[in-house]
Design a protein around this motif. Structure first.
Motif, PDB file in Angstrom:
ATOM      1  N   SER A 183       0.821  -1.216   0.000  1.00  0.00           N
ATOM      2  CA  SER A 183       0.000   0.000   0.000  1.00  0.00           C
ATOM      3  C   SER A 183       0.850   1.259   0.000  1.00  0.00           C
ATOM      4  N   GLY A 218       1.459   5.126   1.451  1.00  0.00           N
ATOM      5  CA  GLY A 218       1.213   5.713   2.768  1.00  0.00           C
ATOM      6  C   GLY A 218       2.067   5.114   3.863  1.00  0.00           C
ATOM      7  N   GLU A 246      -1.636   5.455   7.714  1.00  0.00           N
ATOM      8  CA  GLU A 246      -1.593   6.867   8.069  1.00  0.00           C
ATOM      9  C   GLU A 246      -1.095   7.705   6.891  1.00  0.00           C
ATOM     10  N   GLY A 247      -1.040   9.021   7.086  1.00  0.00           N
ATOM     11  CA  GLY A 247      -0.542   9.905   6.038  1.00  0.00           C
ATOM     12  C   GLY A 247      -1.558  10.107   4.939  1.00  0.00           C
ATOM     13  N   ALA A 248      -1.056  10.283   3.719  1.00  0.00           N
ATOM     14  CA  ALA A 248      -1.925  10.550   2.571  1.00  0.00           C
ATOM     15  C   ALA A 248      -1.310   9.945   1.325  1.00  0.00           C
ATOM     16  N   SER A 249      -2.133   9.764   0.295  1.00  0.00           N
ATOM     17  CA  SER A 249      -1.647   9.228  -0.978  1.00  0.00           C
ATOM     18  C   SER A 249      -2.648   9.594  -2.063  1.00  0.00           C
ATOM     19  N   PRO A 256      -7.107   8.541  -1.417  1.00  0.00           N
ATOM     20  CA  PRO A 256      -7.400   9.149  -0.111  1.00  0.00           C
ATOM     21  C   PRO A 256      -8.305   8.337   0.799  1.00  0.00           C
ATOM     22  N   TYR A 257      -9.177   7.503   0.234  1.00  0.00           N
ATOM     23  CA  TYR A 257     -10.171   6.814   1.057  1.00  0.00           C
ATOM     24  C   TYR A 257      -9.613   5.630   1.852  1.00  0.00           C
ATOM     25  N   HIS A 300      -7.082   5.859   3.993  1.00  0.00           N
ATOM     26  CA  HIS A 300      -6.270   6.361   5.092  1.00  0.00           C
ATOM     27  C   HIS A 300      -7.043   6.657   6.378  1.00  0.00           C
ATOM     28  N   ASN A 301      -6.292   6.475   7.498  1.00  0.00           N
ATOM     29  CA  ASN A 301      -6.667   6.991   8.815  1.00  0.00           C
ATOM     30  C   ASN A 301      -7.915   6.364   9.424  1.00  0.00           C
ATOM     31  N   ASN A 324       3.817  -0.800   3.619  1.00  0.00           N
ATOM     32  CA  ASN A 324       4.123   0.241   2.655  1.00  0.00           C
ATOM     33  C   ASN A 324       4.751  -0.358   1.395  1.00  0.00           C
TER      34      ASN A 324
END
Length: 275
Positions: free
Chosen positions: A45, A47, A57-60, A63-64, A66-67, A86
């Protein structure tokens, strides 16, 4: 993993929503269950993957994903164990397991693309770092202002060449390399800047982590001139720093497009101690 264990399925376009994402992945897993006796799912993945919480976590560019606790959500849908790591770390694990680093215990992996990313492996394990930034070599400074990602990539070579042209040009990195081969002195200068930035970064990483091996990945790693030129620049650095007794061992990666898939399987095996 053995070379003959990798079986590819038909790829799908990146889903636009989390619902489509769940649906596409679940469909693929069900197909794999029908065709093979699979024991789980390993995912590579983008991020900053938190292995403890199962959160990306973070962003890429997706967007959906994450977190939130995505790993547990996938376990429910697949009804199988799931591991997530990662993508750069997965690529490094693939090289460690059966690629350029299969005979070492520690290595650094640098991916040279639009920026410089990478991974740190110590005693066959990914070192994620206190803030999940282990291996983010591109953030290190190459001079007082520019990072390794700014100076150490063919993208950066093209950007500098184009901005310093009059009128401003729009050459790609490959085109600037072609110009250098034809004798363009400005192109040659920018390429030397790239080689020196990579050499300086690799030299510093060698004396920070002292790995057995440094593996280079990314499209530019296919350039046969890359490592010889980096080695030449490292030699010049070592000639200046007389106390530097260790010469970094720099090699190209073995796997390209398959690296993330292979590494995701290695991560799953490590996560669940599968034989």
């Amino acid at each position: 993993m053995k070379d003959n264990e990798l079986k590819k399925m038909e790829p799908v376009k990146t889903p636009k929503t989390i619902e489509e994402f769940y649906g596409d992945l679940t469909k693929k897993v069900q197909q794999m269950k029908f065709e093979y006796q699979i024991v789980g799912v390993g995912i590579s993945s983008p991020g900053a993957v938190n292995k403890k919480s199962g959160v990306i976590e973070g962003a890429s560019a997706i967007p959906y994903i994450h977190n939130f606790e995505i790993q547990q959500e996938l376990v429910k849908r697949f009804e199988l164990p799931v591991s997530i790591e990662n993508d750069a770390n997965c690529a490094a694990l693939a090289e460690l397991d059966s690629g350029a680093g299969k005979n070492v215990d520690s290595l650094l992996f640098l991916i040279i693309g639009t920026g410089v990313g990478g991974s740190v492996i110590i005693n066959h394990k990914i070192w994620h770092g206190a803030h999940l930034f282990g291996g983010e070599f591109g953030f290190t400074l190459s001079d007082n202002e520019k990072t390794l990602s700014n100076l150490g990539t063919s993208v950066g070579v093209a950007e500098r060449y184009n901005l310093n042209s009059s009128p401003v040009t729009n050459y790609s990195g490959k085109e600037v390399f072609d110009l250098a081969a034809k004798g363009d002195s400005r192109a040659q200068k920018e390429i030397r800047t790239m080689y020196y930035a990579l050499a300086k970064g690799i030299y510093n990483l060698q004396y920070s982590f002292d790995p057995e091996l440094i593996v280079l990945g990314g499209a530019v790693s296919n350039n046969p001139d890359l490592i010889p030129n980096i080695d030449t620049e490292i030699k010049q650095i070592r000639d200046i720093v007389k106390i530097a007794s260790i010469e970094p061992k720099v090699v190209p990666c073995k796997f390209t497009d398959e690296a993330n898939l292979r590494g995701a399987a290695v991560d799953f095996i490590q996560t669940y101690s599968v034989d």
